[in-house]
Design a protein around this motif. Structure first.
Motif, PDB file in Angstrom:
ATOM      1  N   TRP A  43      -7.118  31.425  36.838  1.00 12.38           N
ATOM      2  CA  TRP A  43      -8.338  30.676  37.128  1.00 12.38           C
ATOM      3  C   TRP A  43      -8.170  29.178  36.855  1.00 12.38           C
ATOM      4  O   TRP A  43      -9.037  28.376  37.218  1.00 12.38           O
ATOM      5  CB  TRP A  43      -9.514  31.241  36.325  1.00 12.38           C
ATOM      6  N   MET A  44      -7.065  28.811  36.225  1.00 13.68           N
ATOM      7  CA  MET A  44      -6.799  27.385  36.013  1.00 13.68           C
ATOM      8  C   MET A  44      -6.457  26.682  37.319  1.00 13.68           C
ATOM      9  O   MET A  44      -6.480  25.455  37.402  1.00 13.68           O
ATOM     10  CB  MET A  44      -5.661  27.195  35.008  1.00 13.68           C
ATOM     11  N   GLY A  45      -6.107  27.459  38.351  1.00 14.65           N
ATOM     12  CA  GLY A  45      -5.763  26.875  39.637  1.00 14.65           C
ATOM     13  C   GLY A  45      -6.521  27.534  40.765  1.00 14.65           C
ATOM     14  O   GLY A  45      -7.092  28.611  40.616  1.00 14.65           O
ATOM     15  N   ARG A  46      -6.542  26.876  41.908  1.00 19.18           N
ATOM     16  CA  ARG A  46      -7.114  27.447  43.121  1.00 19.18           C
ATOM     17  C   ARG A  46      -5.986  28.076  43.920  1.00 19.18           C
ATOM     18  O   ARG A  46      -5.037  27.390  44.294  1.00 19.18           O
ATOM     19  CB  ARG A  46      -7.815  26.367  43.950  1.00 19.18           C
ATOM     20  N   THR A 187       8.975  19.190  30.590  1.00 20.53           N
ATOM     21  CA  THR A 187       8.335  17.999  30.031  1.00 20.53           C
ATOM     22  C   THR A 187       7.310  18.362  28.965  1.00 20.53           C
ATOM     23  O   THR A 187       6.781  17.486  28.303  1.00 20.53           O
ATOM     24  CB  THR A 187       7.635  17.196  31.145  1.00 20.53           C
ATOM     25  N   LYS A 188       7.036  19.679  28.827  1.00 20.97           N
ATOM     26  CA  LYS A 188       6.073  20.189  27.850  1.00 20.97           C
ATOM     27  C   LYS A 188       4.656  19.706  28.129  1.00 20.97           C
ATOM     28  O   LYS A 188       3.819  19.647  27.229  1.00 20.97           O
ATOM     29  CB  LYS A 188       6.471  19.797  26.419  1.00 20.97           C
ATOM     30  N   LYS A 189       4.359  19.389  29.379  1.00 24.77           N
ATOM     31  CA  LYS A 189       3.028  18.915  29.740  1.00 24.77           C
ATOM     32  C   LYS A 189       2.174  20.062  30.243  1.00 24.77           C
ATOM     33  O   LYS A 189       2.573  20.799  31.147  1.00 24.77           O
ATOM     34  CB  LYS A 189       3.123  17.814  30.801  1.00 24.77           C
ATOM     35  N   PHE A 190       1.001  20.204  29.661  1.00 20.26           N
ATOM     36  CA  PHE A 190       0.042  21.231  30.073  1.00 20.26           C
ATOM     37  C   PHE A 190      -1.208  20.517  30.548  1.00 20.26           C
ATOM     38  O   PHE A 190      -1.906  19.866  29.761  1.00 20.26           O
ATOM     39  CB  PHE A 190      -0.277  22.147  28.891  1.00 20.26           C
ATOM     40  N   ARG A 191      -1.486  20.608  31.851  1.00 20.00           N
ATOM     41  CA  ARG A 191      -2.570  19.855  32.463  1.00 20.00           C
ATOM     42  C   ARG A 191      -3.418  20.774  33.336  1.00 20.00           C
ATOM     43  O   ARG A 191      -3.307  20.765  34.569  1.00 20.00           O
ATOM     44  CB  ARG A 191      -2.007  18.701  33.295  1.00 20.00           C
ATOM     45  N   PRO A 192      -4.299  21.561  32.727  1.00 18.22           N
ATOM     46  CA  PRO A 192      -5.137  22.462  33.521  1.00 18.22           C
ATOM     47  C   PRO A 192      -6.231  21.737  34.304  1.00 18.22           C
ATOM     48  O   PRO A 192      -6.778  22.309  35.255  1.00 18.22           O
ATOM     49  CB  PRO A 192      -5.736  23.388  32.462  1.00 18.22           C
ATOM     50  N   LEU A 193      -6.563  20.520  33.898  1.00 17.52           N
ATOM     51  CA  LEU A 193      -7.616  19.758  34.571  1.00 17.52           C
ATOM     52  C   LEU A 193      -7.067  18.414  35.024  1.00 17.52           C
ATOM     53  O   LEU A 193      -6.276  17.786  34.325  1.00 17.52           O
ATOM     54  CB  LEU A 193      -8.805  19.540  33.622  1.00 17.52           C
ATOM     55  N   PRO A 194      -7.529  17.955  36.190  1.00 14.19           N
ATOM     56  CA  PRO A 194      -8.350  18.691  37.154  1.00 14.19           C
ATOM     57  C   PRO A 194      -7.590  19.882  37.731  1.00 14.19           C
ATOM     58  O   PRO A 194      -6.364  19.899  37.711  1.00 14.19           O
ATOM     59  CB  PRO A 194      -8.650  17.651  38.227  1.00 14.19           C
ATOM     60  N   ARG A 195      -8.322  20.865  38.235  1.00 11.40           N
ATOM     61  CA  ARG A 195      -7.694  22.078  38.733  1.00 11.40           C
ATOM     62  C   ARG A 195      -6.741  21.777  39.887  1.00 11.40           C
ATOM     63  O   ARG A 195      -7.055  21.000  40.777  1.00 11.40           O
ATOM     64  CB  ARG A 195      -8.744  23.085  39.197  1.00 11.40           C
TER      65      ARG A 195
END
Length: 256
Positions: A43-46, A187-195
């Protein structure tokens, strides 16, 4: 572009081409546990699917995908499950020793992959049995997420060719894109937003009839492996709308 698309909305339901619940392959307790864990992650993505109807609704098949994020197994499992099948993943053996997740992946039919050990052959034998039992096997021929700075596939291992040639089952190339924009493992980047939008494009089954009667030496295995991954790459090019660099750029990353 031609083909059939299906978009999955915020409620997790695909708006077109869905599979009726009555037609879904039964998976048991551990598959239910995996679904309870993985569906919320998607649900974090479309989700956008193209030609998902090419996944067989019954019988064995080998699904071949590129690997760009540690999030891939979760979204790929949900993609296959939404299309009425239970995926059996080939995954690094270390994952089977992790708390909770290890029990889930083992209980749901996961196949441990042993690299550079005396147990390496057991992985393929288990995958052969799974296909012979009429099930879906999911494989990432690259073995791990790509380190390519532009996120193109690395050179694959040849285990996918061994499975494809020794089992007369549909070999289906699938490109997935977008998970790395949510969770980038390097890169250890977690970016759930914006979807973000996560794509699955399914290609036609790879025709291997011309290869099945040839001597199965290392040259043939490499040729078939590259053929299958080229089909995955074709789907990825459709998604990205750009051409990949020369394969020589990352040839040093892979091994037979």
């Amino acid at each position: 572009m031609g083909g059939s698309f299906g978009r999955v909305g915020d409620d997790g339901k695909r708006t077109s081409g869905g599979t009726a619940l009555a037609d879904r392959e039964k998976g048991g307790f551990w598959v239910g546990a995996a679904a309870a864990l993985f569906y919320p992650l998607t649900w974090m993505g479309r989700s956008v699917y193209r030609n998902a109807e090419r996944i067989p609704r019954s019988g064995p098949a080998l699904l071949v995908l590129n690997h760009i994020s540690h999030l891939d197994p979760a979204v790929d499992a949900v993609f296959v499950h939404r299309n009425g099948r239970v995926p059996r993943f080939m995954a690094k053996d270390s994952l089977f020793r992790t708390p909770i997740f290890g029990k889930i992946i083992a209980g749901s039919g996961g196949i441990p992959v042993y690299r550079d050990s005396s147990d390496a052959g057991d992985s393929l034998r288990a995958a052969h049995r799974t296909l012979q039992e009429g099930k879906i096997v999911v494989i990432y021929p690259e073995g791990t997420i790509t380190k390519d700075p532009d996120v193109w596939p690395k050179r694959p291992y040849t285990g996918v060719a061994r499975l494809a040639l020794e089992n007369d089952v549909p070999v289906i190339p699938i490109a997935r894109w977008g998970t790395h924009q949510i969770w980038n493992g390097y890169t250890k980047k977690f970016r759930p937003l914006p979807r973000k939008t996560v794509y699955h494009y399914v290609g036609e089954p790879v025709d291997l009839s011309a290869y099945r009667e040839r001597k199965r030496d290392q040259a043939l295995l490499r040729e078939v492996t590259e053929l299958i991954m080229d089909r995955v790459l074709e789907q990825l090019v459709e998604i990205r709308g750009e051409q990949p660099p020369s394969r020589h750029r990352d040839s040093a990353e892979g091994r037979a």
